[in-house]
Design a protein around this motif. Structure first.
Motif, PDB file in Angstrom:
ATOM      1  N   GLY A 161      51.421  -0.743  20.404  1.00 16.03           N
ATOM      2  CA  GLY A 161      51.646  -2.044  19.775  1.00 16.03           C
ATOM      3  C   GLY A 161      52.968  -2.705  20.123  1.00 16.03           C
ATOM      4  N   PRO A 162      54.104  -2.016  19.946  1.00 16.08           N
ATOM      5  CA  PRO A 162      55.387  -2.669  20.249  1.00 16.08           C
ATOM      6  C   PRO A 162      55.527  -3.103  21.701  1.00 16.08           C
ATOM      7  CG  PRO A 162      55.733  -0.744  18.875  1.00 16.08           C
ATOM      8  CD  PRO A 162      54.299  -0.706  19.301  1.00 16.08           C
ATOM      9  N   VAL A 163      55.037  -2.259  22.637  1.00 16.84           N
ATOM     10  CA  VAL A 163      55.127  -2.613  24.055  1.00 16.84           C
ATOM     11  C   VAL A 163      54.197  -3.783  24.365  1.00 16.84           C
ATOM     12  CG1 VAL A 163      54.796  -1.781  26.415  1.00 16.84           C
ATOM     13  CG2 VAL A 163      55.779  -0.263  24.683  1.00 16.84           C
ATOM     14  N   ALA A 164      52.961  -3.718  23.820  1.00 21.08           N
ATOM     15  CA  ALA A 164      52.011  -4.812  24.038  1.00 21.08           C
ATOM     16  C   ALA A 164      52.518  -6.101  23.390  1.00 21.08           C
ATOM     17  CB  ALA A 164      50.639  -4.440  23.475  1.00 21.08           C
ATOM     18  N   GLY A 165      53.101  -5.965  22.188  1.00 19.16           N
ATOM     19  CA  GLY A 165      53.651  -7.137  21.518  1.00 19.16           C
ATOM     20  C   GLY A 165      54.776  -7.763  22.319  1.00 19.16           C
ATOM     21  N   ALA A 166      55.638  -6.907  22.888  1.00 23.34           N
ATOM     22  CA  ALA A 166      56.727  -7.419  23.721  1.00 23.34           C
ATOM     23  C   ALA A 166      56.188  -8.136  24.956  1.00 23.34           C
ATOM     24  CB  ALA A 166      57.643  -6.265  24.134  1.00 23.34           C
ATOM     25  N   PHE A 167      55.116  -7.581  25.545  1.00 23.39           N
ATOM     26  CA  PHE A 167      54.499  -8.220  26.716  1.00 23.39           C
ATOM     27  C   PHE A 167      53.937  -9.594  26.355  1.00 23.39           C
ATOM     28  CE2 PHE A 167      50.748  -9.204  29.246  1.00 23.39           C
ATOM     29  CZ  PHE A 167      51.250  -9.108  30.531  1.00 23.39           C
ATOM     30  N   VAL A 199      66.718  -5.225  17.711  1.00 23.96           N
ATOM     31  CA  VAL A 199      66.804  -6.426  18.554  1.00 23.96           C
ATOM     32  C   VAL A 199      67.944  -7.336  18.097  1.00 23.96           C
ATOM     33  CG1 VAL A 199      65.575  -8.467  19.394  1.00 23.96           C
ATOM     34  CG2 VAL A 199      64.351  -6.298  19.115  1.00 23.96           C
ATOM     35  N   GLU A 200      67.981  -7.666  16.810  1.00 24.59           N
ATOM     36  CA  GLU A 200      69.013  -8.588  16.325  1.00 24.59           C
ATOM     37  C   GLU A 200      70.362  -7.907  16.125  1.00 24.59           C
ATOM     38  OE1 GLU A 200      67.976 -10.970  12.968  1.00 24.59           O
ATOM     39  OE2 GLU A 200      66.961 -12.419  14.247  1.00 24.59           O
ATOM     40  N   GLU A 201      70.354  -6.722  15.474  1.00 26.66           N
ATOM     41  CA  GLU A 201      71.628  -6.041  15.168  1.00 26.66           C
ATOM     42  C   GLU A 201      72.248  -5.405  16.410  1.00 26.66           C
ATOM     43  OE1 GLU A 201      73.340  -5.433  12.236  1.00 26.66           O
ATOM     44  OE2 GLU A 201      72.016  -6.381  10.771  1.00 26.66           O
ATOM     45  N   LEU A 202      71.415  -4.691  17.199  1.00 27.56           N
ATOM     46  CA  LEU A 202      71.955  -3.919  18.318  1.00 27.56           C
ATOM     47  C   LEU A 202      71.791  -4.625  19.661  1.00 27.56           C
ATOM     48  CD1 LEU A 202      70.854  -0.287  17.345  1.00 27.56           C
ATOM     49  CD2 LEU A 202      72.952  -1.511  16.756  1.00 27.56           C
ATOM     50  N   GLY A 203      71.032  -5.708  19.704  1.00 26.43           N
ATOM     51  CA  GLY A 203      70.898  -6.478  20.938  1.00 26.43           C
ATOM     52  C   GLY A 203      69.975  -5.890  21.973  1.00 26.43           C
ATOM     53  N   LEU A 204      69.050  -5.029  21.583  1.00 34.09           N
ATOM     54  CA  LEU A 204      68.094  -4.474  22.539  1.00 34.09           C
ATOM     55  C   LEU A 204      67.088  -5.548  22.938  1.00 34.09           C
ATOM     56  CD1 LEU A 204      69.338  -1.793  21.459  1.00 34.09           C
ATOM     57  CD2 LEU A 204      67.028  -0.814  21.569  1.00 34.09           C
ATOM     58  N   SER A 205      66.545  -5.419  24.147  1.00 30.43           N
ATOM     59  CA  SER A 205      65.487  -6.327  24.587  1.00 30.43           C
ATOM     60  C   SER A 205      64.176  -5.937  23.898  1.00 30.43           C
ATOM     61  CB  SER A 205      65.307  -6.245  26.101  1.00 30.43           C
ATOM     62  OG  SER A 205      64.782  -4.973  26.463  1.00 30.43           O
ATOM     63  N   SER A 206      63.182  -6.809  23.995  1.00 31.86           N
ATOM     64  CA  SER A 206      61.877  -6.507  23.393  1.00 31.86           C
ATOM     65  C   SER A 206      61.281  -5.246  24.000  1.00 31.86           C
ATOM     66  CB  SER A 206      60.916  -7.691  23.590  1.00 31.86           C
ATOM     67  OG  SER A 206      61.384  -8.831  22.921  1.00 31.86           O
ATOM     68  N   MET A 207      61.434  -5.068  25.312  1.00 28.49           N
ATOM     69  CA  MET A 207      60.884  -3.877  25.955  1.00 28.49           C
ATOM     70  C   MET A 207      61.652  -2.625  25.544  1.00 28.49           C
ATOM     71  SD  MET A 207      58.407  -2.832  27.711  1.00 28.49           S
ATOM     72  CE  MET A 207      57.775  -4.409  28.301  1.00 28.49           C
ATOM     73  N   HIS A 237      55.126 -13.043  28.141  1.00 32.08           N
ATOM     74  CA  HIS A 237      54.256 -13.560  29.192  1.00 32.08           C
ATOM     75  C   HIS A 237      53.138 -14.491  28.715  1.00 32.08           C
ATOM     76  CE1 HIS A 237      56.093  -9.923  31.010  1.00 32.08           C
ATOM     77  NE2 HIS A 237      56.071 -10.665  32.107  1.00 32.08           N
ATOM     78  N   VAL A 238      52.610 -14.297  27.525  1.00 28.65           N
ATOM     79  CA  VAL A 238      51.517 -15.175  27.079  1.00 28.65           C
ATOM     80  C   VAL A 238      51.810 -15.713  25.680  1.00 28.65           C
ATOM     81  CG1 VAL A 238      49.624 -14.420  28.568  1.00 28.65           C
ATOM     82  CG2 VAL A 238      50.201 -13.058  26.571  1.00 28.65           C
ATOM     83  N   SER A 239      50.986 -15.352  24.705  1.00 28.31           N
ATOM     84  CA  SER A 239      51.155 -15.851  23.342  1.00 28.31           C
ATOM     85  C   SER A 239      50.704 -14.787  22.359  1.00 28.31           C
ATOM     86  CB  SER A 239      50.335 -17.132  23.138  1.00 28.31           C
ATOM     87  OG  SER A 239      50.227 -17.453  21.762  1.00 28.31           O
ATOM     88  N   TRP A 240      51.304 -14.781  21.158  1.00 27.52           N
ATOM     89  CA  TRP A 240      50.921 -13.821  20.136  1.00 27.52           C
ATOM     90  C   TRP A 240      49.464 -13.982  19.707  1.00 27.52           C
ATOM     91  CZ3 TRP A 240      49.285 -15.982  15.560  1.00 27.52           C
ATOM     92  CH2 TRP A 240      49.716 -17.281  15.268  1.00 27.52           C
TER      93      TRP A 240
END
Length: 413
Positions: free
Chosen positions: A159-165, A248-256, A169-172
């Motif tokens: 889910g998290p990886v697919a959600g990030a994709f 993502v917000e606190e530590l600045g990680l990318s979605s992936m 690249h497309v839309s939720w």
């Protein structure tokens, strides 16, 4: 003394009998990924709707609240008209709500549809799980639950990886289309492979439902075991709800990077379930819980240490939550079995009561911690996790020890 439903549990786990749980777990996977794929997208969704990112955890909490609101009806209803009819209707309703959410244009309508989608959680917990416990013998039922958990855990891994994709690249919107398709497939599998309920349950008036619930809620063993379940499951639920904001917000990680961070944490849960399946026939039932909960307490303490020394927070939170999830994996299915079988009332009603308590506590705690997080940030998350596991070592632990002593005295392994 075993109740009548336990006596009728004569089905052994085999390739043929596993087809029904396999069809059920496809729907379970659809419902779970309906949360795990959406949560990474919530930051983008809140931006699209023009609201604060603090709304992001509400997608999960409203999903859980929806599950809590109908469980009390679905369980007794399935006792009276049959599990299969209720389960098939619930799957169809979930498919429709996944498609309707594509039409939303504001956060209010989005959360309303998330609430309705949450009914799927009750269909699984109050109807599907009850059918599993009735169909299989005690230890086989626990194995089936653990196997189902491992398959459904692909949802929070994928889910998290697919959600990030989808975000990049497309839309939720496409996520909900895929979820609806998977649930649609499970409907056909359940229609073909789910056994018809065998035991005869009196066709009592619906007015008897409240009497049944009162019997269940007066059972102290049931209450202790059931209240212990959210204590065990809640830290990982909080991780799923808040990790997009924390990482993502606190530590600045990318979605992936956020998606990849889920692998060790949820991998711990998978390994825990595998260990449970391998040792369940060799240990006294409940022994894995006595090992798992101290590991979970150690894990939450590790998360708290990461907040104290924040330069190590990312390492500590992933290591600590991996311990927590492993402990949950070797504990939760056993505790669920003890909770469900602690009452003589029909299992649809008992499973519904468990589901209502679980979902309401999940909703309340997630919303409370979400509000606390706005003020105390990482401290709110870490302290909440420690407190939840520490609470288990009060009444639930004492009742578990009492159950194990009673089983030993009566010759049950």
């Amino acid at each position: 003394m075993k109740n009548s439903i336990e006596i009728e549990q004569t089905t052994r786990l085999s390739r043929a009998t596993f087809m029904f749980p396999l069809a059920l777990v496809l729907f379970e996977f659809s419902v779970y990924i309906g949360n795990d794929l959406v949560q990474p997208a919530m930051l983008a969704i809140t931006r699209e709707f023009g609201v604060s990112s603090s709304w992001a955890p509400s997608s999960m909490s409203f999903y859980l609240l929806g599950g809590a609101c109908v469980a009390a009806l679905l369980g007794p209803l399935s006792d009276r008209i049959g599990r299969k009819k209720v389960l098939l209707a619930g799957v169809a309703f979930f498919v429709v709500t996944c498609l309707l959410i594509l039409l939303t244009h504001n956060i209010e309508s989005f959360l309303a549809l998330r609430f309705l989608q949450g009914f799927g959680l009750s269909v699984i917990a109050a109807v599907g799980y009850a059918a599993i416990q009735e169909t299989f013998e005690e230890r086989d039922a626990i194995k089936v639950m653990a196997l189902m958990a491992n398959i459904s855990l692909l949802a929070p891994l994928i889910g998290p990886v697919a959600g990030a994709f989808l975000i990049d690249h497309v839309s939720w919107h496409w996520g909900f289309i895929g979820i609806a398709f998977l649930a649609f497939l499970s409907w056909f599998g359940l229609k073909a492979k789910m056994p018809v309920q065998q035991q005869s349950i009196p066709k009592q008036p619906l007015s008897y439902i409240w009497d049944d619930y009162k019997k269940v809620l007066k059972n102290k063993t049931f209450l202790a075991m059931t209240l212990g379940l959210p204590m065990v499951a809640m830290p990982l639920m909080l991780w799923i709800a808040l990790s997009p904001v924390m990482l993502v917000e606190e530590l600045g990680l990318s979605s992936m990077q956020y998606g990849l961070a889920q692998f060790p944490v949820l991998g711990g849960l998978i390994i825990g379930n595998i260990v449970l399946i391998r040792v369940i026939d060799r240990l006294a039932l409940g022994k894995t819980v006595q090992v798992g909960l101290p590991l979970m307490l150690l894990g939450t303490a590790t998360v708290l240490a990461g907040v104290i020394w924040q330069e190590y927070f990312l390492f500590c939170v992933i290591a600590g939550m991996t311990l927590v999830s492993f402990g949950e994996g070797i504990s939760f299915s056993v505790l669920y079995r003890f909770a469900l079988m602690s009452s003589e009332v029909s299992k649809g009603t008992v499973a519904a009561t468990v589901s209502v308590i679980l979902m309401l506590m999940f909703f309340a705690v997630i919303e409370l911690v979400r509000i606390m997080y706005e003020h105390f940030h990482l401290w709110a998350y870490a302290v909440s996790c420690v407190a939840l596991i520490a609470l288990w070592f009060t009444a639930p632990r004492a009742v578990l020890k009492n159950i194990m002593q009673q089983r030993k005295a009566s010759g049950e392994f």
